[in-house]
Scaffold this motif. Structure first.
Motif, short mmCIF file in Angstrom:
data_model
loop_
_atom_site.label_atom_id
_atom_site.label_comp_id
_atom_site.label_asym_id
_atom_site.label_seq_id
_atom_site.Cartn_x
_atom_site.Cartn_y
_atom_site.Cartn_z
N SER A 152 1.00 -1.09 0.06
CA SER A 152 0.11 -0.11 0.03
C SER A 152 0.87 1.27 0.00
CB SER A 152 -0.73 -0.13 1.17
OG SER A 152 -0.10 0.18 2.41
N GLY A 153 1.96 1.05 0.37
CA GLY A 153 3.10 2.28 0.42
C GLY A 153 3.33 2.45 1.78
N ASN A 154 2.52 2.10 2.67
CA ASN A 154 2.59 2.58 4.26
C ASN A 154 3.43 1.47 4.87
OD1 ASN A 154 2.01 3.98 6.65
ND2 ASN A 154 0.43 2.37 7.12
N PHE A 155 3.96 2.05 6.23
CA PHE A 155 5.14 1.01 6.60
C PHE A 155 4.34 0.58 8.27
CE2 PHE A 155 7.91 3.40 3.95
CZ PHE A 155 8.89 2.44 3.93
N GLU A 207 7.72 8.05 -3.18
CA GLU A 207 6.63 8.48 -4.02
C GLU A 207 5.55 7.32 -3.70
OE1 GLU A 207 3.85 9.72 -5.81
OE2 GLU A 207 5.74 10.99 -5.69
N LYS A 208 5.81 6.19 -3.40
CA LYS A 208 4.83 5.06 -3.12
C LYS A 208 4.13 5.41 -1.45
CE LYS A 208 4.39 0.09 -3.17
NZ LYS A 208 5.00 -1.35 -3.15
N GLY A 209 5.10 5.82 -0.63
CA GLY A 209 4.61 6.35 0.67
C GLY A 209 3.56 7.61 0.52
N ARG A 210 4.07 8.40 -0.38
CA ARG A 210 3.06 9.65 -0.65
C ARG A 210 1.61 9.19 -1.16
NH1 ARG A 210 7.66 13.87 -2.52
NH2 ARG A 210 7.82 14.90 -0.59
N GLU A 211 1.69 8.24 -1.83
CA GLU A 211 0.18 7.64 -2.47
C GLU A 211 -0.48 7.31 -1.35
OE1 GLU A 211 1.15 4.64 -5.21
OE2 GLU A 211 2.44 5.90 -6.76
N CYS A 212 -0.01 6.57 -0.44
CA CYS A 212 -0.72 5.99 0.78
C CYS A 212 -1.41 7.27 1.58
CB CYS A 212 0.10 4.96 1.41
SG CYS A 212 -0.36 4.65 3.14
N ILE A 213 -0.32 8.26 1.78
CA ILE A 213 -0.69 9.40 2.46
C ILE A 213 -1.89 10.09 1.81
CG2 ILE A 213 0.18 11.35 3.66
CD1 ILE A 213 3.05 10.31 3.39
N ARG A 214 -1.71 10.45 0.73
CA ARG A 214 -2.74 10.87 -0.28
C ARG A 214 -4.00 10.31 0.01
NH1 ARG A 214 1.34 12.31 -4.05
NH2 ARG A 214 1.05 10.17 -4.95
N GLU A 215 -3.92 8.93 -0.09
CA GLU A 215 -5.31 8.34 -0.11
C GLU A 215 -6.16 7.87 1.49
OE1 GLU A 215 -6.77 3.59 -0.82
OE2 GLU A 215 -4.89 4.26 -1.99
#
Length: 381
Positions: A242-245, A289-297
């Motif tokens: 998901s991009g999260n940690f 970038e993948k982390g930011r996708e998760c934050i945006r969502e």
């Protein structure tokens, strides 16, 4: 469903709400002024309980005003300049100096009041004796069982040393003393068994975990970066699809998207240390970038907007347009409307730098002055 059941069903709002509105922005300068006005009106110095260091409490608010005064030397709130407000909140903290236990092996990070007061006094008064006194506390941090994380541990002490180091650039003796002290602290962190643990758990995030420790070491002394590269590389591999940690290891449910636990803290940390890891820069960029996708969502949280576990901190991990859009949900008007809809989980420390209004003011200042998106008390130095 009876009335009581319905009430309890409504009592817990969802963790976040959907990010499906058209991106908008607010005037950051206007919002900064409104935030500072609320801060002094709703939480004047005498109303804030002592304790909390730079994280919450009067010192945290004083630190905000100290930092903002450097950015806005002519700005006044209720006709007083910002450094006068800083002094007033510091005075409230100092009144209780005798009640503070002082740093210990398990509490020697940015939440320790004694070390934070010494650091701020050393910086504002350019007082060499106080700077030396702060360095003397290294003796506490060398105890074998000392914590390593940022909030209660050795790496938070590194932040305070960097803060003081910046104020004594022209004093070689103090510079060398701080460098030596930082070296000793970093060596102790590096000699600690892996994975670093806090309260028996191997945390990943910025506040209690490995990314926070790595960030504080590298910002204090970038020459350690090569020795931490493998460790950082392993940490990057924990990113969920998901991009999260994960909050801690072994990874559990993909749940929290906030600075303290999850992608926002990891992303914000990576951005500030990326340049020191040239060999894995591209990999870091992909993770960010993948982390930011998760934050945006999933980053529009129902917790009261703040740096540590709210929309404000999540905003600071995003790029300009998303950053501005997220901040629109942290205005006084927006928070009142969320509270009215039963969608706002109130903060325990509503005035605080990391849990409340002072942190919101910091983010508006970052937007207003177009500063690098950094967290005051963590990676701004």
């Amino acid at each position: 469903m009876g009335q009581h059941d319905e009430a309890s069903a409504q009592a817990t709002p969802p963790r976040y709400f959907r990010n499906d509105a058209e991106p908008t922005r607010r005037d950051p300068h206007k919002q900064l002024l409104a935030s500072l006005q609320r801060l002094v009106n709703d939480y004047p110095p005498h109303r804030i309980s002592p304790g909390g260091g730079l994280y919450y409490g009067p010192i945290s608010v004083a630190y905000l005003f100290y930092a903002l005064h450097k950015l806005y030397p002519d700005l006044t709130v209720d006709e007083y300049p910002l450094n006068t407000w800083s002094a007033a909140y510091i005075e409230q903290a100092q009144k209780h100096f005798k009640d503070y236990p002082g740093p210990s092996a398990s509490k020697c990070g940015v939440s320790d009041d004694v070390m934070c007061l010494l650091a701020l006094y050393a910086v504002t008064a350019k007082d060499t004796d106080t700077a030396k006194e702060l360095c003397d506390f290294a003796a506490v941090t060398i105890e074998q069982d000392a914590s390593n994380e940022w909030l209660y541990g050795r790496s938070g002490y590194l932040y305070l040393l960097r803060l003081v180091r910046g104020a004594f650039r022209d004093n070689r003796e103090i510079q060398e003393l701080i460098e030596d002290t930082a070296d000793e602290v970093i060596e102790n962190i590096m000699d600690s068994p892996r994975p670093w643990k806090w309260h028996g758990k191997a945390y990943v995030g910025a506040v209690h975990g490995a990314i926070g420790i790595i960030t504080q070491i590298v910002l204090t002394d970038p020459s350690w970066a090569p020795k931490l590269e493998a460790e950082l590389g392993a940490l990057l591999s924990y990113q969920y699809e998901s991009g999260n940690f994960p909050s801690s290891l072994p990874p559990g449910r993909d749940r929290l998207v906030q600075f303290c636990h999850g992608a926002p803290g990891v992303v914000a940390s990576l951005i500030s240390i990326q340049k020191y890891f040239p060999e894995i820069q591209d990999r870091i960029s992909r993770v960010v970038e993948k982390g930011r996708e998760c934050i945006r969502e999933r980053g529009l949280l129902t917790k009261e907007p703040c740096l540590c576990h709210g929309i404000t901190g999540n905003a600071l991990a995003l790029e300009d347009r998303d950053f501005e859009h997220f901040l629109t949900y942290t205005t006084g008007h927006e928070m009142r409307s969320m509270a009215k809809d039963g969608m706002l989980v109130k903060s325990d420390d509503p005035s605080a730098l990391w849990c409340g209004e002072a942190g919101r003011a910091w983010a508006w200042a970052v937007a207003d002055k177009k500063l690098e998106k950094r967290f005051l008390g963590y990676n701004d130095i």
